[in-house]
Design a protein around this motif. Structure first.
Motif, PDB file in Angstrom:
ATOM      1  N   ILE A  31      19.044 112.606  78.956  1.00 43.17           N
ATOM      2  CA  ILE A  31      20.337 112.470  78.272  1.00 43.17           C
ATOM      3  C   ILE A  31      20.818 111.029  78.321  1.00 43.17           C
ATOM      4  N   MET A  32      20.701 110.384  79.472  1.00 50.56           N
ATOM      5  CA  MET A  32      21.139 108.994  79.594  1.00 50.56           C
ATOM      6  C   MET A  32      20.315 108.063  78.711  1.00 50.56           C
ATOM      7  N   ALA A  33      19.014 108.360  78.578  1.00 49.65           N
ATOM      8  CA  ALA A  33      18.160 107.525  77.728  1.00 49.65           C
ATOM      9  C   ALA A  33      18.585 107.637  76.265  1.00 49.65           C
ATOM     10  N   PHE A  34      18.870 108.852  75.798  1.00 47.20           N
ATOM     11  CA  PHE A  34      19.282 109.031  74.408  1.00 47.20           C
ATOM     12  C   PHE A  34      20.665 108.429  74.150  1.00 47.20           C
ATOM     13  N   LYS A  35      21.534 108.452  75.146  1.00 50.64           N
ATOM     14  CA  LYS A  35      22.828 107.797  74.987  1.00 50.64           C
ATOM     15  C   LYS A  35      22.656 106.291  74.826  1.00 50.64           C
ATOM     16  N   SER A  36      21.758 105.708  75.599  1.00 58.75           N
ATOM     17  CA  SER A  36      21.501 104.266  75.467  1.00 58.75           C
ATOM     18  C   SER A  36      20.878 103.945  74.116  1.00 58.75           C
ATOM     19  N   PHE A  37      20.013 104.836  73.622  1.00 60.05           N
ATOM     20  CA  PHE A  37      19.448 104.641  72.282  1.00 60.05           C
ATOM     21  C   PHE A  37      20.545 104.662  71.212  1.00 60.05           C
ATOM     22  N   GLN A  38      21.496 105.570  71.375  1.00 59.70           N
ATOM     23  CA  GLN A  38      22.592 105.666  70.416  1.00 59.70           C
ATOM     24  C   GLN A  38      23.420 104.390  70.391  1.00 59.70           C
ATOM     25  N   VAL A  39      23.732 103.870  71.562  1.00 62.69           N
ATOM     26  CA  VAL A  39      24.531 102.638  71.638  1.00 62.69           C
ATOM     27  C   VAL A  39      23.765 101.467  71.023  1.00 62.69           C
ATOM     28  N   GLU A  40      22.471 101.393  71.306  1.00 59.02           N
ATOM     29  CA  GLU A  40      21.666 100.294  70.773  1.00 59.02           C
ATOM     30  C   GLU A  40      21.571 100.351  69.255  1.00 59.02           C
ATOM     31  N   LEU A  41      21.350 101.530  68.698  1.00 59.22           N
ATOM     32  CA  LEU A  41      21.247 101.670  67.243  1.00 59.22           C
ATOM     33  C   LEU A  41      22.577 101.392  66.552  1.00 59.22           C
ATOM     34  N   ASP A  42      23.684 101.858  67.148  1.00 58.80           N
ATOM     35  CA  ASP A  42      25.000 101.582  66.561  1.00 58.80           C
ATOM     36  C   ASP A  42      25.310 100.086  66.583  1.00 58.80           C
ATOM     37  N   THR A  43      24.963  99.414  67.677  1.00 56.20           N
ATOM     38  CA  THR A  43      25.194  97.972  67.778  1.00 56.20           C
ATOM     39  C   THR A  43      24.372  97.216  66.755  1.00 56.20           C
TER      40      THR A  43
END
Length: 315
Positions: free
Chosen positions: A62-74
């Protein structure tokens, strides 16, 4: 009798389906008038809510996918900011080109050059913002966002450079102008500190060879317009000078041919059209220049240019 039994069975089946639908939330109306079971309701809703409540949000997945989400949004937000900056660079570069075209009809050429330089400085400030956005990033990941603006900037700079020196600006000279240095702001230091060290921030953005070639290819269209405007103003020497210069550019692009990028080979056709119009103007000046009044030469060239475009469209 048989018809009556069929109608009765049909009514009984519809009634059973309605009762079944009222007693269960897992059925929805279908296109045929009956009810079908929802595909995603294989489990009760309560069971689904329990699974959602039992999720471990601190797990590594879950934490990995959250970091992916933040990176893609940025990354998406940065891409959109670069697209806007590229659009602003394109607009200001076009305004500079329009300004430079006035140099053929005004005697104060130095004032126009100074004004165009001020406009290009404004464009470079926009490019500085692009360089700051791309600091620490791979430029080629965002190249599609900034490429149109860089091509238009190359076209404006090369047009101004040609008016000044009657030669083509190099890619090294363009990149040399896109190195920005800024002194760091003085920060409050403790009284016990012996010295204050100032660090300079440096940003640079390099124009790629493809963007440079595409910008030079667009330059040929502006030189063709400059040729027609010069003839209309009574200047008979500029068309021959531009014809020789465009021939050299066309020879250079011919060496690339179809071996280069697709965009470069696509621009080659437009370049050939511009060269044909300038050569046609030189031919008319050489053969029939004494027969046609100077104030009518521009109209004659415009008409012949339209005929060339129609012939190219038919072919």
């Amino acid at each position: 009798m048989v018809h009556g039994l069929q109608v009765g069975n049909h009514c009984l089946r519809v009634t059973m389906l309605e009762i079944k639908a009222q007693n269960s939330d897992n059925y929805v109306p279908s296109r045929t008038g009956g009810f079908r079971k929802r595909k995603h309701d294989n489990f009760p809703h309560g069971h689904r809510r329990e699974e959602k409540d039992n999720l471990n949000y601190s797990s590594a997945v879950i934490m990995a996918f959250k970091s992916f989400q933040v990176e893609l949004d940025t990354r998406h937000d940065k891409y959109e900011r670069l697209v806007k900056l590229s659009r602003d660079i394109t607009i200001e570069s076009k305004r500079t080109i329009f300004l430079l075209h006035r140099i053929t009809s005004t005697p104060n050429g130095e004032e126009i050059l100074m004004e165009s330089e001020a406009k290009l400085d404004t464009v470079r400030q926009k490019i500085k913002q692009v360089a700051q956005e791309l600091m620490g990033e791979d430029m080629y990941q965002y190249h599609r966002a900034i490429s149109p603006g860089l091509q238009e900037y190359v076209e404006a700079v090369s047009f101004q450079y040609f008016i000044k020196t009657r030669s083509l600006v190099s890619i090294e000279e363009i990149n040399r102008q896109l190195i920005f240095t800024e002194e760091a702001k003085e920060e409050e230091t403790k009284p016990s500190s012996d010295c204050n060290s100032k660090q300079d921030h440096t940003w640079n953005l390099k124009v790629t060879p493809v963007d440079y070639l595409l910008g030079v290819a667009d330059l040929t269209g502006e030189l063709m317009r400059m040729c027609i405007n010069s003839v209309g103003n009574g200047d008979m020497d500029t068309p021959f000078e531009l014809s020789q210069f465009l021939r050299q550019i066309y020879d250079g692009f011919s060496y690339i041919g179809n071996t280069g990028p697709y965009e470069v080979s696509k621009k080659l056709y437009t370049l050939k059209q511009s060269l044909a119009k300038v050569e046609n103007a030189c031919y008319t000046l050489k053969v029939r220049g004494s027969e046609i009044p100077k104030h009518m030469l521009a109209d004659v060239f415009s008409t012949k240019a339209e005929i060339i475009d129609q012939e190219d469209g038919l072919s």
